[in-house]
Design an enzyme around this catalytic site. Structure first.
Site, PDB file in Angstrom:
ATOM      1  N   ASP A 144       0.879  -1.156   0.000  1.00 25.30           N
ATOM      2  CA  ASP A 144       0.000   0.000   0.000  1.00 25.30           C
ATOM      3  C   ASP A 144       0.928   1.219   0.000  1.00 25.30           C
ATOM      4  O   ASP A 144       2.133   1.083   0.229  1.00 25.30           O
ATOM      5  CB  ASP A 144      -0.885  -0.037   1.256  1.00 25.30           C
ATOM      6  CG  ASP A 144      -1.766   1.180   1.394  1.00 25.30           C
ATOM      7  OD1 ASP A 144      -2.342   1.620   0.382  1.00 25.30           O
ATOM      8  OD2 ASP A 144      -1.883   1.691   2.517  1.00 25.30           O
ATOM      9  N   ASP A 170      -0.305   4.993   0.962  1.00 25.64           N
ATOM     10  CA  ASP A 170      -0.692   6.038   1.908  1.00 25.64           C
ATOM     11  C   ASP A 170      -0.676   5.517   3.338  1.00 25.64           C
ATOM     12  O   ASP A 170      -1.353   4.553   3.671  1.00 25.64           O
ATOM     13  CB  ASP A 170      -2.080   6.569   1.554  1.00 25.64           C
ATOM     14  CG  ASP A 170      -2.089   7.242   0.196  1.00 25.64           C
ATOM     15  OD1 ASP A 170      -1.330   8.207   0.030  1.00 25.64           O
ATOM     16  OD2 ASP A 170      -2.826   6.797  -0.700  1.00 25.64           O
TER      17      ASP A 170
END
Length: 181
Positions: A12, A14
């Site tokens: 991922d 963020d």
């Protein structure tokens, strides 16, 4: 409990690689404050990992904002243009990514961000680091990603981008959002 053989790694972005979760909070609070509303931590938790259209709908509904979800998206974009170019790499992220790349472990990016948002976050200071990801999936821009987290769509689409098409069970996913588990 037995462990499965891991051959590929998905990240991922963020809140895991970049400090952008903090920047989203600032942006959304800047918008909601104009309408006398507070962007709370509980609301933030509900949104982590969601696609932009899902996020805007949830915030507008939850806070009963007098704007449409599309207007919220447009206001958000203005905030993001100011905040995102100054994103910072979180401790340990660069070292791990570089280590996996150096050791020829296939890595890919699986972010709910749009392509436009990804560019704002990475183009000023982080091009070299993100160039180490040969396979990138931007969930809010990729039509193959039908649903945001907690649905596994983004990770399945990202895993399918590896040329050797690993079984998703062979992919280790690094994810920080509760919705991404």
């Amino acid at each position: 409990m037995g462990f499965k053989n891991v051959t590929h790694v998905l990240f991922d972005m963020d809140g895991l690689i970049l400090n952008t979760e903090d920047l989203y909070t600032i942006a959304y609070q800047n918008i909601t404050t104009r309408y006398g509303k507070e962007y709370t931590f509980d609301l933030k938790i509900r949104l982590m990992g969601a696609q932009s259209h899902e996020t805007s709908q949830i915030i507008v509904d939850a806070l009963q904002l007098p704007i449409t979800p599309q207007e919220f998206i447009e206001e958000s974009k203005k905030q993001f243009e100011i905040l995102f170019p100054n994103s910072q790499v979180l401790p340990g992220a660069k070292r791990l990514i570089e280590h996996l790349h150096k050791n020829n472990i296939p890595i890919g990016l699986a972010t709910s961000s749009s392509k436009e948002s990804y560019e704002l976050k990475t183009s000023k200071n982080h091009q070299k680091l993100f160039s180490l990801f040969p396979y990138k999936t931007m969930g809010s821009s990729d039509p193959a990603v039908k649903r945001g987290k907690p649905h596994p769509d983004i990770f399945l689409v990202a895993a399918a981008k590896f040329p050797d098409k690993p079984n998703p069970e062979q992919c280790l996913v690094f994810e920080d959002a509760i919705n991404g588990r």
